[in-house]
Design a protein around this motif. Structure first.
Motif, PDB file in Angstrom:
ATOM      1  N   PHE A 125       0.830  -1.204   0.000  1.00 43.54           N
ATOM      2  CA  PHE A 125       0.000   0.000   0.000  1.00 43.54           C
ATOM      3  C   PHE A 125       0.865   1.255   0.000  1.00 43.54           C
ATOM      4  CE2 PHE A 125      -2.036   3.567   2.062  1.00 43.54           C
ATOM      5  CZ  PHE A 125      -3.164   3.701   1.272  1.00 43.54           C
ATOM      6  N   SER A 126       1.933   1.264   0.777  1.00 44.89           N
ATOM      7  CA  SER A 126       2.822   2.426   0.792  1.00 44.89           C
ATOM      8  C   SER A 126       3.379   2.702  -0.596  1.00 44.89           C
ATOM      9  CB  SER A 126       3.967   2.212   1.783  1.00 44.89           C
ATOM     10  OG  SER A 126       3.484   2.177   3.107  1.00 44.89           O
ATOM     11  N   ASP A 127       3.708   1.638  -1.326  1.00 42.24           N
ATOM     12  CA  ASP A 127       4.193   1.808  -2.695  1.00 42.24           C
ATOM     13  C   ASP A 127       3.110   2.419  -3.587  1.00 42.24           C
ATOM     14  OD1 ASP A 127       6.612   0.725  -1.965  1.00 42.24           O
ATOM     15  OD2 ASP A 127       6.207  -1.273  -2.805  1.00 42.24           O
ATOM     16  N   LEU A 128       1.875   1.936  -3.450  1.00 47.50           N
ATOM     17  CA  LEU A 128       0.757   2.485  -4.220  1.00 47.50           C
ATOM     18  C   LEU A 128       0.559   3.957  -3.889  1.00 47.50           C
ATOM     19  CD1 LEU A 128      -1.835   2.335  -5.967  1.00 47.50           C
ATOM     20  CD2 LEU A 128      -3.030   1.449  -3.931  1.00 47.50           C
ATOM     21  N   PHE A 129       0.568   4.291  -2.607  1.00 48.08           N
ATOM     22  CA  PHE A 129       0.369   5.675  -2.188  1.00 48.08           C
ATOM     23  C   PHE A 129       1.480   6.567  -2.743  1.00 48.08           C
ATOM     24  CE2 PHE A 129       0.391   9.395   0.422  1.00 48.08           C
ATOM     25  CZ  PHE A 129      -0.921   9.598   0.813  1.00 48.08           C
ATOM     26  N   ALA A 130       2.709   6.095  -2.674  1.00 46.75           N
ATOM     27  CA  ALA A 130       3.841   6.889  -3.166  1.00 46.75           C
ATOM     28  C   ALA A 130       3.737   7.120  -4.673  1.00 46.75           C
ATOM     29  CB  ALA A 130       5.152   6.189  -2.819  1.00 46.75           C
ATOM     30  N   ARG A 131       3.335   6.089  -5.422  1.00 48.17           N
ATOM     31  CA  ARG A 131       3.149   6.266  -6.869  1.00 48.17           C
ATOM     32  C   ARG A 131       2.077   7.311  -7.152  1.00 48.17           C
ATOM     33  NH1 ARG A 131       2.821   0.632  -6.918  1.00 48.17           N
ATOM     34  NH2 ARG A 131       0.627   0.668  -7.599  1.00 48.17           N
ATOM     35  N   LEU A 132       0.985   7.201  -6.428  1.00 47.32           N
ATOM     36  CA  LEU A 132      -0.106   8.159  -6.616  1.00 47.32           C
ATOM     37  C   LEU A 132       0.338   9.583  -6.282  1.00 47.32           C
ATOM     38  CD1 LEU A 132      -3.454   6.669  -5.233  1.00 47.32           C
ATOM     39  CD2 LEU A 132      -3.036   7.634  -7.498  1.00 47.32           C
ATOM     40  N   PRO A 135     -10.244   3.918   0.497  1.00 49.75           N
ATOM     41  CA  PRO A 135     -10.829   3.044  -0.534  1.00 49.75           C
ATOM     42  C   PRO A 135      -9.737   2.559  -1.500  1.00 49.75           C
ATOM     43  CG  PRO A 135     -11.405   5.324  -0.967  1.00 49.75           C
ATOM     44  CD  PRO A 135     -10.614   5.320   0.303  1.00 49.75           C
ATOM     45  N   ILE A 136      -9.101   1.481  -1.124  1.00 49.10           N
ATOM     46  CA  ILE A 136      -7.897   1.027  -1.825  1.00 49.10           C
ATOM     47  C   ILE A 136      -8.183   0.674  -3.285  1.00 49.10           C
ATOM     48  CG2 ILE A 136      -6.089  -0.755  -1.844  1.00 49.10           C
ATOM     49  CD1 ILE A 136      -6.379  -0.802   1.254  1.00 49.10           C
ATOM     50  N   SER A 137      -9.313   0.053  -3.548  1.00 49.75           N
ATOM     51  CA  SER A 137      -9.638  -0.308  -4.932  1.00 49.75           C
ATOM     52  C   SER A 137      -9.720   0.929  -5.821  1.00 49.75           C
ATOM     53  CB  SER A 137     -10.955  -1.081  -4.983  1.00 49.75           C
ATOM     54  OG  SER A 137     -10.834  -2.317  -4.315  1.00 49.75           O
ATOM     55  N   LEU A 138     -10.293   1.999  -5.297  1.00 50.39           N
ATOM     56  CA  LEU A 138     -10.351   3.246  -6.054  1.00 50.39           C
ATOM     57  C   LEU A 138      -8.960   3.824  -6.281  1.00 50.39           C
ATOM     58  CD1 LEU A 138     -13.423   5.040  -4.430  1.00 50.39           C
ATOM     59  CD2 LEU A 138     -13.294   4.040  -6.710  1.00 50.39           C
ATOM     60  N   MET A 139      -8.072   3.606  -5.344  1.00 52.14           N
ATOM     61  CA  MET A 139      -6.711   4.119  -5.504  1.00 52.14           C
ATOM     62  C   MET A 139      -5.971   3.356  -6.601  1.00 52.14           C
ATOM     63  SD  MET A 139      -5.825   4.864  -1.486  1.00 52.14           S
ATOM     64  CE  MET A 139      -4.179   5.521  -1.797  1.00 52.14           C
ATOM     65  N   PHE A 140      -6.228   2.056  -6.728  1.00 49.95           N
ATOM     66  CA  PHE A 140      -5.660   1.326  -7.863  1.00 49.95           C
ATOM     67  C   PHE A 140      -6.177   1.900  -9.181  1.00 49.95           C
ATOM     68  CE2 PHE A 140      -4.860  -2.389  -4.911  1.00 49.95           C
ATOM     69  CZ  PHE A 140      -3.491  -2.468  -5.144  1.00 49.95           C
ATOM     70  N   ALA A 141      -7.464   2.221  -9.217  1.00 50.27           N
ATOM     71  CA  ALA A 141      -8.031   2.806 -10.432  1.00 50.27           C
ATOM     72  C   ALA A 141      -7.412   4.172 -10.720  1.00 50.27           C
ATOM     73  CB  ALA A 141      -9.545   2.925 -10.298  1.00 50.27           C
ATOM     74  N   ALA A 142      -7.213   4.973  -9.667  1.00 53.26           N
ATOM     75  CA  ALA A 142      -6.603   6.289  -9.852  1.00 53.26           C
ATOM     76  C   ALA A 142      -5.170   6.178 -10.361  1.00 53.26           C
ATOM     77  CB  ALA A 142      -6.640   7.063  -8.536  1.00 53.26           C
ATOM     78  N   ASP A 143      -4.451   5.193  -9.854  1.00 51.77           N
ATOM     79  CA  ASP A 143      -3.070   4.968 -10.292  1.00 51.77           C
ATOM     80  C   ASP A 143      -3.031   4.710 -11.797  1.00 51.77           C
ATOM     81  OD1 ASP A 143      -0.269   4.576  -9.838  1.00 51.77           O
ATOM     82  OD2 ASP A 143      -0.601   2.405  -9.864  1.00 51.77           O
ATOM     83  N   LEU A 153      -4.313   7.980 -13.871  1.00 46.69           N
ATOM     84  CA  LEU A 153      -3.344   9.078 -13.932  1.00 46.69           C
ATOM     85  C   LEU A 153      -2.231   8.780 -14.927  1.00 46.69           C
ATOM     86  CD1 LEU A 153      -3.287  10.117 -10.196  1.00 46.69           C
ATOM     87  CD2 LEU A 153      -3.860  11.609 -12.121  1.00 46.69           C
ATOM     88  N   ASP A 154      -1.882   7.510 -15.119  1.00 44.98           N
ATOM     89  CA  ASP A 154      -0.932   7.177 -16.182  1.00 44.98           C
ATOM     90  C   ASP A 154      -1.448   7.659 -17.526  1.00 44.98           C
ATOM     91  OD1 ASP A 154       0.958   5.949 -14.557  1.00 44.98           O
ATOM     92  OD2 ASP A 154       0.129   3.934 -14.849  1.00 44.98           O
ATOM     93  N   ASP A 155      -2.738   7.408 -17.782  1.00 41.88           N
ATOM     94  CA  ASP A 155      -3.321   7.788 -19.069  1.00 41.88           C
ATOM     95  C   ASP A 155      -3.492   9.305 -19.194  1.00 41.88           C
ATOM     96  OD1 ASP A 155      -3.389   5.098 -19.652  1.00 41.88           O
ATOM     97  OD2 ASP A 155      -5.520   4.852 -19.229  1.00 41.88           O
ATOM     98  N   VAL A 156      -3.875   9.944 -18.098  1.00 43.58           N
ATOM     99  CA  VAL A 156      -4.018  11.403 -18.105  1.00 43.58           C
ATOM    100  C   VAL A 156      -2.686  12.065 -18.433  1.00 43.58           C
ATOM    101  CG1 VAL A 156      -4.381  13.405 -16.601  1.00 43.58           C
ATOM    102  CG2 VAL A 156      -6.008  11.499 -16.559  1.00 43.58           C
TER     103      VAL A 156
END
Length: 363
Positions: free
Chosen positions: A37-44, A243-251, A254-257
């Protein structure tokens, strides 16, 4: 019309979500105190700072933008000080109400719905009274007005003790906004508008100045306490379960944006706005928002002269697999809104306008 398996959203939020973004929510769950999760948060965090054009932190919370209204008002307005709210639509008025309900002393500059605020209005108010903060809505979703926040921020930033806090819920990633270059202390939004994500996440870029101000406030609440949020963010985490699932979607989104590029994204939204405006005026409608201050993400079409039956229109378009808006609040029916934001394309806008033409031809 293209064959569709589900009704496509033309309302100004929540917006249509691409299938691959929906699918990104199905990543295997991780614990919110885990290294994964920390890795996901840092990427975001890296991607969100690029999206907000800021060097500062971007808070990520499980809420709508309304939650961060409360967080900003409670955390950044000191006891015994006043806040100036610029109101002229359903959402700017509601934020002022949130500040009042949290015990803040609120003054307002009210304009008629459909009108924009000007820097001169703000300058006049700040000359007469000291304020801890000026709060305003960048893109008023109820009316389709785009306020000149860059110019207003220039005025506010001449007053060293006054923060500027901006709701860009239906603006950012569709309308140009630059948190740091424009000197915005709090720039808040939510996921279901031009981010083109499902509802449930709220984001805010927050300056160091705003954090220092929050430390001077005793009762900042709990869930949206900016100081607590910042302490967790420094550890690539959140104070409570997000909401971790939403954070995966945001990750993924944002790549596409960022691959599209912010200037290209802003330009696409302007093109969709201009198509919609040209159609409305050519068909005998008006545009509700003041000329020169019209949103690139949502058009509020003035229906008062033509008097189209918005309920019949929405029912007809539903058969075409489009979910339409029928206006909002005090101007429902007098206006109807077309949301042209997020990942919507020029081709989809043309389909929508063609469908509306079919409806008008039979009435």
């Amino acid at each position: 019309m293209t064959n569709q398996t589900h009704p496509r959203l033309v309302i100004p939020g929540p917006v249509e979500i691409r299938e691959e973004i929906l699918q990104a929510q199905t990543e295997w769950m991780v614990g919110h105190r885990s290294a994964a999760f920390s890795d996901l948060f840092a990427r975001l965090q890296v991607k969100l700072r690029q999206a907000f054009l800021t060097q500062y932190r971007v808070f990520v919370v499980g809420a709508s933008g309304t939650g961060l209204w409360e967080g900003a008002s409670r955390s950044c307005i000191r006891d015994g000080r006043k806040v100036l709210h610029l109101t002229g639509g359903a959402f700017s008025e509601r934020w002022a109400t949130v500040s009042e309900l949290n015990g803040k002393s609120v003054d307002v500059i009210q304009v008629e719905w459909g009108q924009a605020h000007t820097p001169e209005m703000v300058e006049d108010a700040l000359k007469r009274q000291s304020y801890d903060a000026v709060c305003l809505v960048h893109n008023e979703t109820s009316t389709g007005v785009l306020n000149p926040i860059r110019e207003i921020a220039e005025v506010v930033n001449r007053y060293d003790d006054t923060l500027i806090m901006v709701d860009t819920v239906s603006g950012i990633l569709g309308a140009e906004v630059r948190a740091d270059d424009w000197g915005i202390d709090v720039l808040l939004t939510s996921s279901q508008k031009a981010f083109a994500l499902p509802p449930g996440l709220a984001f805010a870029s927050v300056s160091d100045r705003a954090i220092e101000r929050a430390k001077q406030v005793t009762n900042r609440g709990y869930y949206f306490d900016f100081v607590t949020l910042d302490k967790s963010l420094q550890k690539n985490n959140t104070p409570s379960t997000p909401p971790i699932s939403l954070m995966f979607a945001a990750d993924r989104q944002l790549d596409d944006v960022l691959a599209e590029g912010l200037p290209n994204r802003w330009q696409r939204h302007l093109q969709m706005r201009d198509m919609t405006h040209a159609w409305a005026l050519d068909r005998g409608f008006g545009l509700f928002a003041q000329e020169g201050y019209r949103s690139p993400t949502v058009t509020s079409i003035d229906n008062r002269q033509r008097g189209m039956d918005v309920n019949a229109m929405a029912a007809f378009m539903r058969e075409k697999y489009f979910v339409m808006d029928k206006g909002y609040g005090n101007i429902k029916g007098q206006t109807f809104r077309i949301g042209h934001m997020g990942d919507m394309t020029i081709e989809t806008v043309q389909e929508i306008l063609d469908g509306l033409d079919e409806f008008l031809a039979q009435t």
